[in-house]
Design a protein around this motif. Structure first.
Motif, PDB file in Angstrom:
ATOM      1  N   UNK A 330       0.932  -1.024  -0.126  1.00 43.33           N
ATOM      2  CA  UNK A 330      -0.071  -0.153   0.212  1.00 43.33           C
ATOM      3  C   UNK A 330       0.891   1.141  -0.018  1.00 43.33           C
ATOM      4  N   UNK A 331       2.012   1.147   0.505  1.00 43.61           N
ATOM      5  CA  UNK A 331       2.962   2.379   0.486  1.00 43.61           C
ATOM      6  C   UNK A 331       3.695   2.632  -0.636  1.00 43.61           C
ATOM      7  N   UNK A 332       3.437   1.842  -1.729  1.00 38.63           N
ATOM      8  CA  UNK A 332       4.239   1.988  -2.991  1.00 38.63           C
ATOM      9  C   UNK A 332       3.479   3.155  -3.852  1.00 38.63           C
ATOM     10  N   UNK A 333       3.946   3.752  -4.900  1.00 41.85           N
ATOM     11  CA  UNK A 333       3.512   4.624  -5.571  1.00 41.85           C
ATOM     12  C   UNK A 333       2.643   3.993  -6.626  1.00 41.85           C
ATOM     13  N   UNK A 334       1.589   3.818  -6.367  1.00 45.31           N
ATOM     14  CA  UNK A 334       0.605   2.837  -7.149  1.00 45.31           C
ATOM     15  C   UNK A 334       0.177   3.187  -8.481  1.00 45.31           C
ATOM     16  N   UNK A 335      -0.318   4.834  -8.505  1.00 43.38           N
ATOM     17  CA  UNK A 335      -0.859   5.371  -9.362  1.00 43.38           C
ATOM     18  C   UNK A 335       0.066   5.371 -10.833  1.00 43.38           C
ATOM     19  N   UNK A 336       1.141   5.760 -10.782  1.00 47.10           N
ATOM     20  CA  UNK A 336       2.057   5.666 -11.904  1.00 47.10           C
ATOM     21  C   UNK A 336       2.801   4.380 -12.321  1.00 47.10           C
ATOM     22  N   UNK A 337       2.501   3.451 -11.267  1.00 47.15           N
ATOM     23  CA  UNK A 337       2.818   1.938 -11.484  1.00 47.15           C
ATOM     24  C   UNK A 337       1.764   1.603 -12.635  1.00 47.15           C
ATOM     25  N   UNK A 338       0.735   1.704 -12.212  1.00 44.59           N
ATOM     26  CA  UNK A 338      -0.574   1.310 -13.188  1.00 44.59           C
ATOM     27  C   UNK A 338      -0.630   2.299 -14.552  1.00 44.59           C
ATOM     28  N   UNK A 339      -0.133   3.324 -14.280  1.00 42.68           N
ATOM     29  CA  UNK A 339      -0.155   4.011 -15.499  1.00 42.68           C
ATOM     30  C   UNK A 339       0.801   3.554 -16.748  1.00 42.68           C
ATOM     31  N   UNK A 340       1.987   3.472 -16.029  1.00 45.29           N
ATOM     32  CA  UNK A 340       2.792   3.050 -17.074  1.00 45.29           C
ATOM     33  C   UNK A 340       2.905   1.545 -17.782  1.00 45.29           C
ATOM     34  N   UNK A 341       2.003   0.743 -17.125  1.00 45.20           N
ATOM     35  CA  UNK A 341       1.875  -0.640 -17.761  1.00 45.20           C
ATOM     36  C   UNK A 341       0.491  -0.599 -18.207  1.00 45.20           C
ATOM     37  N   UNK A 342      -0.327   0.004 -18.107  1.00 43.71           N
ATOM     38  CA  UNK A 342      -1.901  -0.185 -18.378  1.00 43.71           C
ATOM     39  C   UNK A 342      -1.958  -0.165 -20.187  1.00 43.71           C
ATOM     40  N   UNK A 343      -1.048   0.434 -20.685  1.00 44.17           N
ATOM     41  CA  UNK A 343      -1.376   0.244 -22.010  1.00 44.17           C
ATOM     42  C   UNK A 343      -1.096  -1.162 -22.617  1.00 44.17           C
ATOM     43  N   UNK A 344      -0.390  -1.753 -21.871  1.00 42.90           N
ATOM     44  CA  UNK A 344       0.127  -3.213 -22.161  1.00 42.90           C
ATOM     45  C   UNK A 344      -0.887  -4.288 -21.945  1.00 42.90           C
TER      46      UNK A 344
END
Length: 429
Positions: A330-344
């Motif tokens: 939960x303490x990770x920067x989750x939004x940019x993680x999801x944004x970067x891989x979401x197109x794949x």
């Protein structure tokens, strides 16, 4: 006599907090144990690439005939993975004895799980007649328990934003913490191509021997082979490392620089370098498991490593549908993680993890939904990684691929019974 599992369970209850940065307590116990190494020590810090760097160092040094010891964390499936002696995981009874040795002199000093286990593994390594010890920093560097041992060569891999509550909110602050593993007059290999100024400033402040990527060593390559050049040595026409991914050449370059810096004490041949890089193995680092569908395992758990994962997935070529099993802290920067891989990713399978720190699957799903603009993507939530993987297998066609990422615990969760070999149902004609 306690078993290893009993020691681990007991250690988890011993200290009031899980992470308690500082070296005073662990140094006190280490001094009582007279803990010291009679061989060269290589300490590796960084945000990403530490595990790969340690694995490549170990593989090359084993090929050169040295007795190696490696301490790395966390583990994927079994605690014993954290300590490798001569290329093999340490035995549970040997580790249990090492825990008892720590407890015998600890007295009233309270230690965290990580500090206690670090002391136990260092003790086991120190009495194993090693030729070289390779130590991976757990968190940061300056105040990490591993840093009670003076490194003969420090390696600092890529530095990016992670663990901000402990290490600071920017690369400069984080770089300063990583720089704490270097020692005056001794080599420090900085394999981050654009290191924070704080790292370079600390080199100057303590008078370490800087080996900087792009200045003291570099690499070049084409689609078939790569070459490395250092201060007075070069390797050319090498096969690519067995660890996959574009970032592994940067890691391998740092490895060769470290071995070059320590050449007077632990010389290695060009053949050992070639064989070691060709044979190195490390589960969960862009690990591609052949099958139908293809399975990709990657412990990427921050925006920087997820960006590398996205690039590596892109380079794999076309797959009709990509399914992703994701669990994360939960303490990770989750939004940019999801944004970067979401197109794949076409279908998401968010999973709970069995830790208090973990994000709930439903919260991961909400964060994903908040940024998802793809009408053709879908998601579901699951109680554990294996259940999520089974759901992905049920939905997948043989020509698809499934990627499992987000945490060591996510990848470890699908490896509990060994590496899954997938055989999806072929559609009947």
């Amino acid at each position: 006599m306690k078993t290893l599992q009993e020691w681990l369970d007991w250690c988890e209850q011993l200290h009031p907090v899980a992470i308690d940065m500082g070296l005073d307590r662990v140094k006190t116990v280490a001094d009582r144990m007279a803990l010291r190494f009679d061989c060269p020590v290589i300490t590796v810090a960084g945000t990403n690439g530490k595990g790969s760097t340690c694995a490549m160092l170990e593989a090359i040094l084993l090929q050169a005939g040295y007795r190696t010891g490696v301490y790395t964390s966390p583990h994927l499936v079994r605690f014993e993975e954290r300590c490798r002696l001569h290329g093999e995981s340490a035995s549970a009874p040997a580790l249990a004895e090492a825990f008892a040795a720590v407890d015998a002199v600890r007295g009233d000093v309270s230690l965290t799980y990580f500090e206690f286990s670090t002391l136990a593994i260092l003790h086991l390594m120190a009495k194993s007649a090693l030729d070289v010890a390779i130590l991976e920093v757990g968190l940061g560097g300056r105040l990490d328990a591993v840093n009670i041992i003076d490194a003969d060569c420090a390696v600092i891999t890529s530095i990016d934003i992670d663990h901000t509550a402990i290490l600071g909110k920017d690369r400069e602050s984080i770089g300063f913490e990583k720089a704490g593993i270097m020692r005056a007059g001794r080599p420090v290999v900085v394999s981050d191509p654009v290191p924070p100024q704080s790292v370079l400033d600390h080199v100057a402040a303590i008078g370490a021997d800087l080996w900087r990527f792009g200045q003291d060593f570099n690499f070049s390559g084409d689609k078939l082979q790569w070459s490395w050049a250092g201060r007075g040595r070069r390797y050319s026409g090498m096969a690519y490392p067995a660890l996959r991914g574009a970032n592994q050449l940067v890691n391998a370059s740092g490895v060769l620089a470290a071995l070059d810096a320590l050449r007077p004490r632990i010389p290695v041949t060009a053949q050992a370098v070639r064989n070691g890089l060709a044979m190195v193995e490390l589960p969960g680092r862009f690990q591609i498991v052949p099958g139908e569908p293809v399975l990709v395992l990657d412990v990427a758990h921050n925006p920087h490593s997820v960006a590398a994962l996205a690039a590596n997935l892109d380079a794999m070529g076309f797959y009709p549908t990509t399914h992703a099993v994701m669990g994360a802290m939960a303490d990770k920067d989750l939004l940019p993680m999801l944004q970067r891989v979401n197109p794949m990713i076409d279908r998401w399978y968010f999973t709970d993890l069995p830790l208090p720190r973990a994000a709930k699957a439903v919260d991961l799903q909400k964060t994903w939904t908040s940024q998802n603009a793809r009408a053709d993507a879908s998601s579901s939530v699951h109680p554990d990684p294996m259940t999520a993987l089974q759901a992905a297998i049920q939905a997948a066609n043989p020509a698809d691929r499934i990627v499992v990422f987000g945490s060591f615990h996510t990848v470890g969760g699908v490896l509990q019974e060994g590496i899954p070999r997938l055989q999806a149902k072929h559609l009947s004609p």
